[in-house]
Write a protein that holds these residues in place. Structure first.
Motif, PDB file in Angstrom:
ATOM      1  N   ILE A  14       2.448   2.561  -6.670  1.00  0.00           N
ATOM      2  CA  ILE A  14       2.412   2.008  -5.227  1.00  0.00           C
ATOM      3  C   ILE A  14       1.130   2.248  -4.411  1.00  0.00           C
ATOM      4  N   TYR A  15       0.627   0.866  -4.331  1.00  0.00           N
ATOM      5  CA  TYR A  15      -0.703   0.955  -3.286  1.00  0.00           C
ATOM      6  C   TYR A  15      -0.480   0.425  -1.844  1.00  0.00           C
ATOM      7  N   ARG A  16      -0.639   0.983  -0.746  1.00  0.00           N
ATOM      8  CA  ARG A  16      -0.629   0.296   0.418  1.00  0.00           C
ATOM      9  C   ARG A  16      -1.800  -0.391   0.466  1.00  0.00           C
ATOM     10  N   VAL A  17      -1.982  -1.741   1.229  1.00  0.00           N
ATOM     11  CA  VAL A  17      -3.030  -2.267   1.629  1.00  0.00           C
ATOM     12  C   VAL A  17      -2.974  -3.300   2.716  1.00  0.00           C
ATOM     13  N   GLU A  18      -3.993  -3.535   3.426  1.00  0.00           N
ATOM     14  CA  GLU A  18      -4.017  -4.178   4.369  1.00  0.00           C
ATOM     15  C   GLU A  18      -3.263  -5.648   4.066  1.00  0.00           C
ATOM     16  N   SER A  32      -1.495   5.602  -1.365  1.00  0.00           N
ATOM     17  CA  SER A  32      -0.846   5.482  -3.032  1.00  0.00           C
ATOM     18  C   SER A  32       0.033   6.339  -3.162  1.00  0.00           C
ATOM     19  N   ASP A  33       1.013   5.957  -3.877  1.00  0.00           N
ATOM     20  CA  ASP A  33       2.065   7.096  -4.404  1.00  0.00           C
ATOM     21  C   ASP A  33       2.708   6.519  -5.563  1.00  0.00           C
ATOM     22  N   VAL A  96       1.710  -3.244  -1.845  1.00  0.00           N
ATOM     23  CA  VAL A  96       2.270  -3.446  -0.403  1.00  0.00           C
ATOM     24  C   VAL A  96       1.623  -3.677   0.766  1.00  0.00           C
ATOM     25  N   ASP A  97       1.597  -4.909   1.542  1.00  0.00           N
ATOM     26  CA  ASP A  97       0.607  -5.146   2.457  1.00  0.00           C
ATOM     27  C   ASP A  97       1.336  -4.546   4.004  1.00  0.00           C
ATOM     28  N   ASP A  98       0.483  -4.621   4.888  1.00  0.00           N
ATOM     29  CA  ASP A  98       0.864  -4.169   6.488  1.00  0.00           C
ATOM     30  C   ASP A  98       2.181  -4.928   6.808  1.00  0.00           C
ATOM     31  N   ARG A  99       2.538  -6.015   6.228  1.00  0.00           N
ATOM     32  CA  ARG A  99       3.813  -6.646   6.736  1.00  0.00           C
ATOM     33  C   ARG A  99       5.034  -6.265   5.955  1.00  0.00           C
ATOM     34  N   GLY A 100       4.823  -5.478   5.072  1.00  0.00           N
ATOM     35  CA  GLY A 100       5.826  -4.784   4.052  1.00  0.00           C
ATOM     36  C   GLY A 100       6.158  -5.907   3.035  1.00  0.00           C
ATOM     37  N   GLU A 101       5.229  -6.878   2.712  1.00  0.00           N
ATOM     38  CA  GLU A 101       5.619  -7.726   1.518  1.00  0.00           C
ATOM     39  C   GLU A 101       4.768  -7.198   0.501  1.00  0.00           C
TER      40      GLU A 101
END
Length: 311
Positions: A14-18, A32-33, A96-101
């Protein structure tokens, strides 16, 4: 056995992205996780946490990822009927973007080796009240499992995701079809032999209802539309929450749905029953999107009931 899930299990990367990157674009992640995932794994975990006596038939590699997934399932109280096979455990790359999508790419790995159901696996399916299936494993196995269940009088719920062509013989063995609005449009186009079907969810449900089975179309934050041939349809309203991560929300819905369906103990499926189950599942999904990850976000029965008591 109350609920049996035949399906996939993956280790999620999982990668968190803007924002989700466009084609050809490279962006930097903010975090990331890794976490247990895969549609079958998510759904059986959701069913177990929602109070079902849940069993899982799946294939894992003989690797550390497989060990981690097995331990997670045991911790959630799932009865396991696993194959440990000579292929890497499945993985999914999730942004996963900042809106949770999110956007997801899956490498099936060991999931592709879940073929030719064994005598023991067939007995497990035949002993269930409800069988839940998805489409991240070979289609022949999905169809075979549904046929075994139908012969035994087991209720068959199919989450037709990720979307693929569905053989008529499989659909003939399904009692409840669960799809999102995009998947519904794709299936409706197949039925109409059209390139695209532009219609709202009520019209899509009517087209899919021609298959002669109950249909639930999930609508994200808007809730879900429940349709039963001969009884019309009903909208289950979404619940307003602040989404952190929508990964696994649909799987949480499906697992909670079959847990509540089994708990009802009815041998027949009508509109009122499915609406009640979908309301329960909608609450479970609304809880899940408020936390990160797929399996880590899935709520317990106590959490679902507590949340619903506040509505």
């Amino acid at each position: 056995m109350s609920v049996v899930v035949v399906g996939s299990a993956n280790l999620d990367l999982i990668y968190r992205v803007e924002r989700i990157p466009a084609a050809g674009e490279t962006i930097l992640a903010t975090a990331s996780d890794t976490a247990p995932g895969g549609k079958g794994n998510n759904q059986v975990t959701a069913a177990a946490r929602a109070g079902a006596d849940a069993s899982f038939i799946a294939a894992l590699g003989t690797d550390a990822a497989g060990d981690r997934l097995e331990a997670s399932l045991v911790e959630s109280g799932v009865a396991l009927h696993l194959r440990r096979v000579g292929a890497p455990t499945g993985t999914a790359l999730i942004t996963v973007d900042d809106r949770g999508e999110n956007a997801i790419v899956v490498d099936s790995g060991a999931n592709g080796m879940l073929t030719e159901l064994t005598v023991e696996e067939r007995a497990v399916i035949a002993g269930a009240r409800v069988l839940l299936l998805q489409l991240e494993t070979p289609m022949a196995t999905v169809a075979d499992a549904a046929a075994v269940a139908r012969s035994a009088g087991t209720t068959v719920v199919l989450n037709a995701a990720p979307i693929r062509y569905l053989p008529r013989e499989l659909l003939d063995d399904v009692d409840v079809l669960v799809v999102n609005d995009q998947e519904a449009a794709h299936l409706a186009a197949d039925l109409r032999q059209a390139g695209r079907v532009d219609a709202d969810e009520h019209a899509l449900a009517a087209v899919l209802g021609e298959l002669g089975l109950a249909v639930i179309i999930t609508l994200g934050a808007r809730g879900a539309l429940v349709s039963v041939p001969g009884s019309g349809d009903a909208l289950v309203a979404g619940l307003p929450v602040d989404a952190v991560d929508t990964t696994g929300a649909g799987d949480t819905f499906c697992g909670a749905l079959v847990a509540e369906l089994e708990r009802a103990g009815s041998s027949s499926i009508d509109l009122a029953l499915l609406v009640r189950c979908a309301e329960f599942a909608t609450a479970a999904a609304a809880l899940s999107v408020q936390r990160a990850g797929a399996v880590p976000s899935i709520p317990t029965l106590a959490e679902i009931r507590a949340f619903r008591s506040t509505l």
